[in-house]
Motif scaffolding. Sequence first.
Motif, PDB file in Angstrom:
ATOM      1  N   PRO A   1       0.834  -1.207   0.000  1.00 28.60           N
ATOM      2  CA  PRO A   1       0.000   0.000   0.000  1.00 28.60           C
ATOM      3  C   PRO A   1       0.866   1.254   0.000  1.00 28.60           C
ATOM      4  CG  PRO A   1       0.063  -0.964   2.182  1.00 28.60           C
ATOM      5  CD  PRO A   1       0.761  -1.935   1.272  1.00 28.60           C
ATOM      6  N   HIS A   2       0.324   2.343  -0.503  1.00 29.76           N
ATOM      7  CA  HIS A   2       1.049   3.607  -0.533  1.00 29.76           C
ATOM      8  C   HIS A   2       0.439   4.560   0.489  1.00 29.76           C
ATOM      9  CE1 HIS A   2       3.452   2.518  -4.019  1.00 29.76           C
ATOM     10  NE2 HIS A   2       2.359   2.008  -4.560  1.00 29.76           N
ATOM     11  N   TYR A   3       1.290   5.052   1.377  1.00 29.85           N
ATOM     12  CA  TYR A   3       0.873   5.936   2.451  1.00 29.85           C
ATOM     13  C   TYR A   3       1.524   7.303   2.275  1.00 29.85           C
ATOM     14  CZ  TYR A   3      -0.103   1.510   4.964  1.00 29.85           C
ATOM     15  OH  TYR A   3      -0.545   0.270   5.334  1.00 29.85           O
ATOM     16  N   PRO A   4       0.950   8.343   2.880  1.00 31.57           N
ATOM     17  CA  PRO A   4       1.707   9.589   3.010  1.00 31.57           C
ATOM     18  C   PRO A   4       2.999   9.311   3.767  1.00 31.57           C
ATOM     19  CG  PRO A   4      -0.588   9.911   3.632  1.00 31.57           C
ATOM     20  CD  PRO A   4      -0.393   8.440   3.472  1.00 31.57           C
ATOM     21  N   PRO A   5       4.075  10.040   3.479  1.00 30.50           N
ATOM     22  CA  PRO A   5       5.338   9.773   4.165  1.00 30.50           C
ATOM     23  C   PRO A   5       5.252  10.031   5.668  1.00 30.50           C
ATOM     24  CG  PRO A   5       5.484  11.768   2.836  1.00 30.50           C
ATOM     25  CD  PRO A   5       4.180  11.125   2.493  1.00 30.50           C
TER      26      PRO A   5
ATOM     27  N   ASP B   1     -14.042   2.372  13.454  1.00 28.81           N
ATOM     28  CA  ASP B   1     -14.666   2.554  12.139  1.00 28.81           C
ATOM     29  C   ASP B   1     -15.191   1.245  11.572  1.00 28.81           C
ATOM     30  OD1 ASP B   1     -12.389   1.168  11.369  1.00 28.81           O
ATOM     31  OD2 ASP B   1     -11.513   2.824  10.220  1.00 28.81           O
ATOM     32  N   GLY B   2     -15.030   0.147  12.319  1.00 31.16           N
ATOM     33  CA  GLY B   2     -15.553  -1.142  11.880  1.00 31.16           C
ATOM     34  C   GLY B   2     -14.712  -1.869  10.863  1.00 31.16           C
ATOM     35  N   SER B   3     -13.505  -1.366  10.566  1.00 29.28           N
ATOM     36  CA  SER B   3     -12.693  -1.950   9.495  1.00 29.28           C
ATOM     37  C   SER B   3     -11.918  -3.193   9.920  1.00 29.28           C
ATOM     38  CB  SER B   3     -11.701  -0.910   8.967  1.00 29.28           C
ATOM     39  OG  SER B   3     -10.735  -0.586   9.958  1.00 29.28           O
ATOM     40  N   GLY B   4     -11.589  -3.299  11.199  1.00 33.79           N
ATOM     41  CA  GLY B   4     -10.695  -4.376  11.635  1.00 33.79           C
ATOM     42  C   GLY B   4      -9.284  -4.210  11.120  1.00 33.79           C
ATOM     43  N   GLU B   5      -8.860  -2.983  10.863  1.00 34.91           N
ATOM     44  CA  GLU B   5      -7.555  -2.763  10.230  1.00 34.91           C
ATOM     45  C   GLU B   5      -6.917  -1.458  10.713  1.00 34.91           C
ATOM     46  OE1 GLU B   5      -6.619  -3.681   5.893  1.00 34.91           O
ATOM     47  OE2 GLU B   5      -6.879  -1.515   5.822  1.00 34.91           O
ATOM     48  N   PHE B   6      -5.613  -1.521  10.941  1.00 38.54           N
ATOM     49  CA  PHE B   6      -4.794  -0.329  11.134  1.00 38.54           C
ATOM     50  C   PHE B   6      -3.740  -0.282  10.033  1.00 38.54           C
ATOM     51  CE2 PHE B   6      -5.950  -0.430  15.762  1.00 38.54           C
ATOM     52  CZ  PHE B   6      -6.424   0.878  15.850  1.00 38.54           C
ATOM     53  N   ARG B   7      -3.450   0.926   9.561  1.00 35.60           N
ATOM     54  CA  ARG B   7      -2.350   1.149   8.632  1.00 35.60           C
ATOM     55  C   ARG B   7      -1.524   2.316   9.133  1.00 35.60           C
ATOM     56  NH1 ARG B   7      -4.186   0.267   2.379  1.00 35.60           N
ATOM     57  NH2 ARG B   7      -5.529  -1.542   2.675  1.00 35.60           N
ATOM     58  N   GLY B   8      -0.225   2.252   8.913  1.00 39.21           N
ATOM     59  CA  GLY B   8       0.605   3.366   9.350  1.00 39.21           C
ATOM     60  C   GLY B   8       2.086   3.057   9.292  1.00 39.21           C
ATOM     61  N   TRP B   9       2.820   3.816  10.089  1.00 41.18           N
ATOM     62  CA  TRP B   9       4.267   3.709  10.192  1.00 41.18           C
ATOM     63  C   TRP B   9       4.652   3.474  11.642  1.00 41.18           C
ATOM     64  CZ3 TRP B   9       7.084   4.026   5.704  1.00 41.18           C
ATOM     65  CH2 TRP B   9       6.492   4.666   4.608  1.00 41.18           C
ATOM     66  N   MET B  10       5.817   2.884  11.855  1.00 41.51           N
ATOM     67  CA  MET B  10       6.352   2.706  13.196  1.00 41.51           C
ATOM     68  C   MET B  10       7.864   2.866  13.168  1.00 41.51           C
ATOM     69  SD  MET B  10       5.752  -1.433  13.629  1.00 41.51           S
ATOM     70  CE  MET B  10       3.992  -1.210  13.830  1.00 41.51           C
ATOM     71  N   ALA B  11       8.409   3.297  14.305  1.00 42.16           N
ATOM     72  CA  ALA B  11       9.849   3.535  14.393  1.00 42.16           C
ATOM     73  C   ALA B  11      10.257   3.556  15.853  1.00 42.16           C
ATOM     74  CB  ALA B  11      10.223   4.865  13.726  1.00 42.16           C
ATOM     75  N   HIS B  12      11.558   3.390  16.090  1.00 41.18           N
ATOM     76  CA  HIS B  12      12.081   3.592  17.431  1.00 41.18           C
ATOM     77  C   HIS B  12      11.888   5.051  17.824  1.00 41.18           C
ATOM     78  CE1 HIS B  12      13.889  -0.346  17.918  1.00 41.18           C
ATOM     79  NE2 HIS B  12      14.520  -0.240  16.764  1.00 41.18           N
ATOM     80  N   ARG B  13      11.433   5.279  19.038  1.00 46.83           N
ATOM     81  CA  ARG B  13      11.187   6.637  19.508  1.00 46.83           C
ATOM     82  C   ARG B  13      12.458   7.478  19.500  1.00 46.83           C
ATOM     83  NH1 ARG B  13       6.859   9.867  20.196  1.00 46.83           N
ATOM     84  NH2 ARG B  13       5.687   8.081  20.990  1.00 46.83           N
TER      85      ARG B  13
END
Length: 269
Positions: free
Chosen positions: A121-125, A160-172
Motif C-alpha cells: 500500500p502507498h501511504y503519506p510519508p 470505524d468497523g474496518s478491523g484494520e490499522f495502517r501506518g508507520w512505526m519507528a524507534h522513539r
Amino acid sequence: MSQFARETAVEAVGENLYRGELCEGWRVGEVPNGGYVMAIAGRALRAALPHRDPLTVSAFYLAPTALGPIDCQVEMLGGGRGTSFAEVKMFQNEQLKVKVTAAYTDLDKLKGENWSSRERPHYPPWDECPPSRDKGVEFRQRAEIRLVSGQEVFSERKGDGSGEFRGWMAHRDGTDPDIISLLMFADAGPPPVLTVFGPVGWVPTVELTVQVRAHPAPGPIQFRTVCHYLTNGVVEEDGEYWDSDGQLVVISRQTAKFRLQGSPLKKKG
C-alpha cells in the motif's frame, strides 16, 4: 549501542543459558510487550546458533512477565548448512513464562524466485503523518506509531468497523531498525480489533509468529495489520511490514483474547 540494543541485550551465564533484563518503557499496562520479550529471546538465539538471522520465530506466552531479569535456556533442535532450529524457554523466578521455537538462517544468502498476490500500500510519508494519540501506554515511550487509518480510535474514542490499522512505526529515539527489532515491531501496533469496538478492552497475546524476510533499510517501518474474525473472545491478527525502500521484511500472525473493560475474567498474559 542503541537503547533497544541495550534493553534487549543478553549475557551468557551458563551452558546455553543467557540472561536478559525486562526494562521499563516497554510495558502495555503492567506487562512487557510480547514482541519486546520475543526480541530478547531472539538475542539469545543469535548468540547460541551458528546462523545469525531469524527466519521464523513463534512464542507462546504462558504467564505474564514482569520487569527484571529473565533467563533464556536455549535447546538446539537440529539443522543443516542453511538453517538451524532451536527452542528457548524463558524463566522468571524459576517459573516458565514464555516458550519460543525458531528457525535461523543467513538472509543475505537466500536465493530464489519472488512473487506476491498483494501490492504494497502507498501511504503519506512519515513526516506528513501526525503522531499517534495513543500516549497512555508506556510502550509508546519506545515505539512510536503514526497512523494513516484508524486514528479515530484514539482521537474520537470510537472504531470505524474496518478491523484494520495502517501506518508507520519507528524507534522513539530515532534509531534505525535492525533484524532483531523486527521481532518487536511485529507486535508494536495497536490491536486492529480496537477499530471495531474502540479502545475499550485489553487484548493479551496467546501466541505470536513472526516470519522475517529481509534485513530492513534505515528509516521507519510501514505496516498493515488486520483481523477478520472474533470468535468467543478469540481474535487473530495478521501483519505485513515493509521497510523504507518498500521491501517486505516481516509477515506476522498472532492469536489473542479480547476482553471488554469490566470483564470479570482476569488478565493472563
